[in-house]
Write a protein that holds these residues in place. Structure first.
Motif, PDB file in Angstrom:
ATOM      1  N   UNK A 110     -27.631 -13.062 110.168  1.00 14.87           N
ATOM      2  CA  UNK A 110     -27.431 -12.133 111.347  1.00 14.87           C
ATOM      3  C   UNK A 110     -28.500 -11.693 111.973  1.00 14.87           C
ATOM      4  N   UNK A 111     -29.936 -12.067 111.577  1.00 14.01           N
ATOM      5  CA  UNK A 111     -31.048 -11.652 112.121  1.00 14.01           C
ATOM      6  C   UNK A 111     -31.321 -12.348 113.361  1.00 14.01           C
ATOM      7  N   UNK A 112     -30.750 -12.120 114.611  1.00 16.31           N
ATOM      8  CA  UNK A 112     -30.924 -13.092 115.650  1.00 16.31           C
ATOM      9  C   UNK A 112     -32.271 -12.796 116.276  1.00 16.31           C
ATOM     10  N   UNK A 113     -33.175 -11.880 115.961  1.00 21.57           N
ATOM     11  CA  UNK A 113     -34.446 -11.721 116.366  1.00 21.57           C
ATOM     12  C   UNK A 113     -35.440 -12.841 115.815  1.00 21.57           C
ATOM     13  N   UNK A 114     -35.085 -12.976 114.568  1.00 23.70           N
ATOM     14  CA  UNK A 114     -35.951 -13.899 113.735  1.00 23.70           C
ATOM     15  C   UNK A 114     -35.583 -15.380 114.178  1.00 23.70           C
ATOM     16  N   UNK A 115     -34.065 -15.387 114.233  1.00 21.26           N
ATOM     17  CA  UNK A 115     -33.498 -16.703 114.559  1.00 21.26           C
ATOM     18  C   UNK A 115     -34.280 -17.197 116.023  1.00 21.26           C
ATOM     19  N   UNK A 116     -34.517 -16.314 117.039  1.00 18.14           N
ATOM     20  CA  UNK A 116     -34.815 -16.579 118.330  1.00 18.14           C
ATOM     21  C   UNK A 116     -36.398 -16.942 118.240  1.00 18.14           C
ATOM     22  N   UNK A 117     -36.991 -16.251 117.285  1.00 17.02           N
ATOM     23  CA  UNK A 117     -38.622 -16.465 117.310  1.00 17.02           C
ATOM     24  C   UNK A 117     -38.829 -17.745 116.656  1.00 17.02           C
ATOM     25  N   UNK A 118     -37.966 -18.242 115.728  1.00 16.36           N
ATOM     26  CA  UNK A 118     -38.121 -19.697 115.000  1.00 16.36           C
ATOM     27  C   UNK A 118     -37.869 -20.725 116.064  1.00 16.36           C
ATOM     28  N   UNK A 119     -36.636 -20.575 116.825  1.00 19.98           N
ATOM     29  CA  UNK A 119     -36.064 -21.512 117.819  1.00 19.98           C
ATOM     30  C   UNK A 119     -37.317 -21.664 118.817  1.00 19.98           C
ATOM     31  N   UNK A 120     -37.934 -20.578 119.510  1.00 23.68           N
ATOM     32  CA  UNK A 120     -39.181 -20.639 119.989  1.00 23.68           C
ATOM     33  C   UNK A 120     -40.173 -21.392 119.704  1.00 23.68           C
ATOM     34  N   UNK A 121     -40.470 -21.234 118.182  1.00 23.25           N
ATOM     35  CA  UNK A 121     -41.845 -22.153 117.720  1.00 23.25           C
ATOM     36  C   UNK A 121     -41.483 -23.438 118.023  1.00 23.25           C
ATOM     37  N   UNK A 122     -40.227 -24.080 117.701  1.00 24.42           N
ATOM     38  CA  UNK A 122     -39.725 -25.267 117.651  1.00 24.42           C
ATOM     39  C   UNK A 122     -39.797 -25.989 119.425  1.00 24.42           C
ATOM     40  N   UNK A 123     -39.239 -24.899 120.307  1.00 20.90           N
ATOM     41  CA  UNK A 123     -39.349 -25.396 121.666  1.00 20.90           C
ATOM     42  C   UNK A 123     -40.737 -25.592 122.013  1.00 20.90           C
TER      43      UNK A 123
END
Length: 357
Positions: free
Chosen positions: A308-321
């Motif tokens: 449920x931690x959407x902020x952490x999800x977004x940060x990790x997704x950004x690192x891959x992008x």
């Protein structure tokens, strides 16, 4: 050996149907089983996924009020069991009715129940509804009649209090030597559009990312019967997001993508994770009950995010992008680690289980 699968249907595009097509086909083609599948209300309909021509498919017609429906279900199964005379019957049905079968069907066959969903399936923001809790308690009682109840992960085992449990994960449905280049600026999500799958969370994550990565697009494959998700995306003014109907050749879509995301609140297994990994995609998933942590090696072939931690999800997704080298490193690990779910290895476990009965 004669093996009978009893399931609701094989015309859908879900993980259960895909896995059944793989298992049934390999058991008949490689292990010499005589495999029969009985589904409900599918006479004259085509399976969504391909089955071996040797697999024998039948369907029972059921309708009417619950009493009439269940009576037709019982009668139809009994007739086919007497006709087929199976050695083992495997029930693939997460509804309660499948749990009654060993109690109401006369046969000398051994009974197996395949659980494809977490107990938490059907949860809402307020938790698991009362009727779902009662239903699971009833399954615990009725489940004693099965020789084995097969779960998909060790996490699923914690939801049960029976002594006849065994864990056999789902197999990778693809055998391929083709892998994504991880250069296309495409993210993929696959699965039914339901509260449990967490796509509302994914839209919020994408909202925080899209404006900073306008060259990337998010593709979601699934059936949105109520059109709610598209409306939500429009309300959020999201541009680079595309909704697609399920496709039989989902492998081609993985090949065309560079990252796979799974925003589910709970999962029975997370079939799409191993599908994507088999094509060399790094994956990101919430660490939800009860399967992603049994599949993803965190920070190695993907990222496990606090549920449920959407902020952490977004940060990790950004690192891959931002980093193609990180995508390549994790994608290579994904290709290696997913081999433990190879179809040959997993179906051999099923063969050993059937023979042990």
């Amino acid at each position: 050996m004669k093996l009978l699968y009893i399931t609701n249907g094989i015309t859908g595009a879900g993980g259960l149907e895909r896995v059944l097509s793989v298992k049934a086909s390999l058991l008949t083609e490689l292990f010499g089983y005589e495999v029969h599948i009985v589904s409900l209300n599918e006479i004259g309909k085509e399976a969504f996924f391909s089955f071996s021509d040797k697999v024998r498919k039948r369907s029972i017609v059921v309708s009417g009020n619950p009493m009439s429906y269940f009576s037709q279900y019982k009668k139809g199964v009994q007739i086919l069991v007497e006709e087929i005379q199976p050695d083992v019957i495997s029930v693939c049905d997460d509804a309660i009715k499948g749990f009654f079968l060993p109690w109401i069907i006369s046969t000398k066959a051994k009974w197996i129940y395949e659980s494809h969903a977490s107990v938490l399936l059907g949860s809402t923001d307020k938790g698991l509804p009362f009727h779902k809790k009662v239903q699971h308690e009833l399954k615990q009682f009725l489940g004693k009649r099965f020789s084995k109840i097969v779960l998909l992960t060790e996490g699923n085992r914690k939801e049960w209090e029976l002594n006849n449990l065994v864990v056999i994960p789902n197999p990778v449905p693809f055998e391929t030597n083709q892998y994504s280049s991880l250069k296309n600026r495409k993210i993929i999500a696959v699965g039914s559009y339901s509260f449990n799958k967490g796509y509302d969370l994914l839209l919020r994550i994408w909202e925080s990312i899209e404006k900073d990565f306008p060259e990337w697009e998010l593709n979601i494959y699934g059936r949105d019967t109520k059109k709610n998700l598209k409306q939500c995306a429009e309300n959020l003014n999201l541009k680079n997001i595309h909704f697609h109907e399920p496709v039989t050749d989902i492998g081609a879509k993985y090949l065309d993508s560079s990252i796979m995301v799974l925003p589910s609140r709970s999962e029975g297994f997370g079939m799409v994770l191993i599908e994507a990994m088999s094509f060399g995609l790094p994956v990101i998933s919430f660490d939800c009950p009860n399967s992603p942590k049994d599949i993803i090696s965190n920070n190695e072939d993907g990222f496990l995010i606090e549920n449920g931690n959407i902020q952490e999800f977004g940060e990790k997704l950004k690192s891959l992008l931002l980093s193609e080298s990180l995508r390549q490193e994790m994608g290579e690990k994904a290709k290696q680690n997913v081999q433990r779910f190879s179809a040959g290895r997993i179906v051999k476990e099923w063969d050993e289980l059937f023979k042990s009965l």
